[in-house]
Scaffold this motif. Structure first.
Motif: not given
Length: 165
Positions: A76-82, A84
């Motif tokens: 979980y973090g910024d890369d995963r959020s991006a 998703e």
């Protein structure tokens, strides 16, 4: 061996946003839809992404499953959020109709500023949908970039895996 998306095909878009998926692309989508059988309409996923993405990218169900599995394995973090946001939020799961067409929804029509035609560009495991004039500029830029590598440059040398020809 699995079928692949190949070629550049110009298709008309009607006033309702309907466009025919090129027949060879439909075969790849059928093969890539685990629920598809003869007589059913295959599903596909169109990713329209953020503002900087100048095309729509089409995925078979299986190809998108691979992407989503890779996203789910990310911390979980910024890369995963991006990821998703790009591949889940800014995407559409649609069916091809009985005549081989899809309807490009208003978000896609507006994003590409469509004016009656699109280019379907095969990119092996996915395909892209471009406005023809934007695709022409992109294609010319790719060619110019390759030309900078010099006469006699063989593009196959960038492959990580040797090929037998």
């Amino acid at each position: 061996m699995a079928r692949r998306f190949r070629g550049e095909i110009v298709q008309k878009v009607d006033g309702k946003g309907r466009v025919s998926i090129p027949a060879p692309f439909r075969r790849v989508l059928e093969e890539g839809d685990p629920d598809w059988t003869d007589g059913l309409r295959p599903e596909l996923i169109l990713v329209y992404g953020g503002q900087s993405q100048k095309y729509i990218e089409g995925y078979s169900v299986r190809a998108m499953d691979d992407i989503e599995e890779a996203i789910e394995s990310m911390p979980y973090g910024d890369d995963r959020s991006a990821m998703e946001m790009n591949y889940s939020t800014k995407s559409l799961q649609i069916n091809i109709d009985d005549t081989g067409r899809i309807i490009l929804n208003p978000v896609i029509v507006e994003k590409l500023s469509l004016n009656g035609e699109v280019v379907f560009a095969g990119t092996v495991k996915t395909f892209q949908i471009w406005r023809p004039d934007v695709y022409k500029i992109y294609s010319e830029q790719r060619e110019a970039s390759l030309a900078e590598r010099g006469v006699g440059f063989d593009l196959r040398q960038v492959l990580n895996k040797p090929i037998g020809i």
